[in-house]
Design an enzyme around this catalytic site. Structure first.
Site, mmCIF file in Angstrom:
data_model
loop_
_atom_site.group_PDB
_atom_site.id
_atom_site.type_symbol
_atom_site.label_atom_id
_atom_site.label_comp_id
_atom_site.label_asym_id
_atom_site.label_seq_id
_atom_site.Cartn_x
_atom_site.Cartn_y
_atom_site.Cartn_z
ATOM 1 N N LEU A 104 -11.920 -17.883 -36.398
ATOM 2 C CA LEU A 104 -13.355 -17.960 -36.672
ATOM 3 C C LEU A 104 -14.167 -16.990 -35.827
ATOM 4 O O LEU A 104 -13.903 -16.807 -34.640
ATOM 5 C CB LEU A 104 -13.841 -19.389 -36.413
ATOM 6 C CG LEU A 104 -13.117 -20.459 -37.230
ATOM 7 C CD1 LEU A 104 -13.657 -21.846 -36.865
ATOM 8 C CD2 LEU A 104 -13.266 -20.226 -38.724
ATOM 9 N N GLY A 145 -19.564 -14.857 -38.288
ATOM 10 C CA GLY A 145 -19.797 -14.946 -39.735
ATOM 11 C C GLY A 145 -19.474 -16.348 -40.236
ATOM 12 O O GLY A 145 -20.289 -16.997 -40.902
ATOM 13 N N HIS A 146 -18.278 -16.847 -39.875
ATOM 14 C CA HIS A 146 -17.912 -18.214 -40.262
ATOM 15 C C HIS A 146 -18.911 -19.221 -39.679
ATOM 16 O O HIS A 146 -19.334 -20.156 -40.344
ATOM 17 C CB HIS A 146 -16.526 -18.584 -39.707
ATOM 18 C CG HIS A 146 -15.390 -17.756 -40.214
ATOM 19 N ND1 HIS A 146 -14.702 -16.868 -39.413
ATOM 20 C CD2 HIS A 146 -14.791 -17.698 -41.435
ATOM 21 C CE1 HIS A 146 -13.735 -16.302 -40.115
ATOM 22 N NE2 HIS A 146 -13.768 -16.776 -41.348
ATOM 23 N N GLY A 176 -19.597 -16.839 -47.861
ATOM 24 C CA GLY A 176 -20.253 -15.641 -47.350
ATOM 25 C C GLY A 176 -20.361 -14.562 -48.417
ATOM 26 O O GLY A 176 -19.408 -14.329 -49.182
ATOM 27 N N GLN A 177 -21.495 -13.882 -48.435
ATOM 28 C CA GLN A 177 -21.677 -12.726 -49.321
ATOM 29 C C GLN A 177 -20.679 -11.625 -48.982
ATOM 30 O O GLN A 177 -20.390 -10.754 -49.798
ATOM 31 C CB GLN A 177 -23.107 -12.195 -49.187
ATOM 32 C CG GLN A 177 -23.422 -11.044 -50.124
ATOM 33 C CD GLN A 177 -24.606 -10.224 -49.665
ATOM 34 O OE1 GLN A 177 -25.619 -10.785 -49.247
ATOM 35 N NE2 GLN A 177 -24.489 -8.901 -49.717
HETATM 36 P P1 AMP Z 1 -12.114 -16.454 -44.588
HETATM 37 O O1 AMP Z 1 -11.739 -17.238 -43.377
HETATM 38 O O2 AMP Z 1 -11.940 -14.997 -44.451
HETATM 39 O O3 AMP Z 1 -11.504 -17.024 -45.862
HETATM 40 O O4 AMP Z 1 -13.673 -16.651 -44.775
HETATM 41 C C1 AMP Z 1 -14.243 -17.934 -44.870
HETATM 42 C C2 AMP Z 1 -15.681 -17.807 -45.308
HETATM 43 O O5 AMP Z 1 -16.418 -17.066 -44.325
HETATM 44 C C3 AMP Z 1 -15.835 -17.053 -46.633
HETATM 45 O O6 AMP Z 1 -16.817 -17.699 -47.421
HETATM 46 C C4 AMP Z 1 -16.284 -15.695 -46.180
HETATM 47 O O7 AMP Z 1 -17.055 -15.004 -47.146
HETATM 48 C C5 AMP Z 1 -17.132 -16.045 -44.968
HETATM 49 N N1 AMP Z 1 -17.286 -14.880 -44.094
HETATM 50 C C6 AMP Z 1 -16.308 -14.068 -43.608
HETATM 51 N N2 AMP Z 1 -16.833 -13.047 -42.903
HETATM 52 C C7 AMP Z 1 -18.183 -13.205 -42.939
HETATM 53 C C8 AMP Z 1 -19.286 -12.469 -42.416
HETATM 54 N N3 AMP Z 1 -19.107 -11.366 -41.699
HETATM 55 N N4 AMP Z 1 -20.529 -12.925 -42.661
HETATM 56 C C9 AMP Z 1 -20.724 -14.050 -43.415
HETATM 57 N N5 AMP Z 1 -19.735 -14.804 -43.930
HETATM 58 C C10 AMP Z 1 -18.479 -14.382 -43.712
#
Ligand code: AMP
Length: 283
Positions: A33, A36-37, A147-148
């Site tokens: 994490l 962003g997360h 996340g976008q």
């Molecule tokens: P992941 O752990 O990569 O599957 O991501 C989990 C959630 O966090 C997903 O909805 C991603 O889009 C979001 N996420 C990842 N990186 C960012 C970021 N830099 N800003 C915003 N949300 C993010």
């Protein structure tokens, strides 16, 4: 903070919250994490009575050649971060529980899942849609936060939720960036110093294009060419200017659009995007 591993226990907890009229905000993650997360987690905790986050590195969204084994899994650190954000439950199922023997049901979201990331990761969205559907069935959230950063994934999840009457509100949150503009990603830690420097061209190219759009440029080819030129030091996977909802390519930017890029660096594949609404009034 409770840690729950089985879908049955997760569902029982969620049923109990719903009986008590408590709303559940959910953030699915693969762990490792970063801010962003955590921005999603804060929105889930603040916007609902209970915040739930899941940590599951989902095997079905990785191709055999990809980084499933290598993907970072700092579980204890992740728990500490989620605890500090006042998450009530961390749902951390294991692969055997999620995909028991003879597992054979997948969710396929057509059209929106095509193009962009599907070009180099053809099985990716089937894996994502399937695991998110399973997570929703276990967590039974009122709202789920995405996340976008993963714009096509967001579009796929919104379409799936609507098409399958899941009754979950999907909240799309802005991209959190490093101070120099690089979009935060768990995979950024793979980058060598040189690749980290090169990676900056993704956000720079997008910000340049954003200026062009704000200044009235609407021709997709002109914008795409400028972005490709600004990314000439990296191997481009794709540069696409698409309808923000359907992910269909646009020739002219006449409705809300997503300009998305992906690059193959020696140590990691990176994605980034911006959104632009030509109808939005200037502030
Ligand atoms: P992941 O752990 O990569 O599957 O991501 C989990 C959630 O966090 C997903 O909805 C991603 O889009 C979001 N996420 C990842 N990186 C960012 C970021 N830099 N800003 C915003 N949300 C993010």
């Amino acid at each position: 903070m409770k840690i729950i591993q089985s879908p049955e226990e997760m569902r029982a907890w969620s049923d109990e919250q719903r009986r008590r009229n408590r709303t559940i905000g959910f953030v699915p993650t693969m762990g490792a994490l970063h801010e962003g997360h955590l921005s999603l987690v804060r929105a889930a905790v603040n916007g609902n009575d209970a915040g739930v986050a899941s940590i599951f590195v989902n095997p079905t969204q990785f191709a055999p050649t990809e980084d499933f084994d290598q993907y970072p899994r700092p579980f204890e650190d992740d728990l500490a971060k989620l605890g500090a954000e006042k998450v009530e439950v961390v749902y951390a199922p294991d692969a055997a529980g999620m995909y028991p023997d003879a597992f054979s049901t997948y969710v396929l979201v057509e059209k929106v899942s095509q193009g962009l990331c599907a070009g180099s990761r053809p099985h990716f969205f089937r894996g994502v849609a399937t695991v998110v559907a399973k997570l929703f069935n276990a967590v039974k959230p009122h709202r789920a936060y995405f996340g976008q950063k993963d714009a096509q994934q967001c579009a796929v999840i919104k379409r799936m939720t609507r098409d399958l009457d899941m009754g979950v509100e999907i909240v799309e949150m802005p991209i959190v960036r490093e101070p120099d503009g690089l979009a935060m990603s768990s995979r950024n830690q793979y980058l060598t110093e040189e690749d980290r420097r090169k990676a900056l061209c993704l956000s720079r190219a997008l910000f340049l294009a954003e200026e062009m759009l704000k200044n009235g440029e609407r021709n997709a080819q002109v914008i795409i060419s400028a972005v490709r030129n600004a990314m000439r030091d990296v191997t481009i996977d794709y540069v696409a200017l698409v309808d923000a909802e359907t992910m269909a390519p646009l020739e002219t930017v006449t409705r809300p659009a997503t300009l998305a890029v992906a690059a193959l660096l020696p140590t990691a594949r990176l994605i980034d995007n911006i959104k632009f609404d030509p109808g939005a009034r200037k502030m």
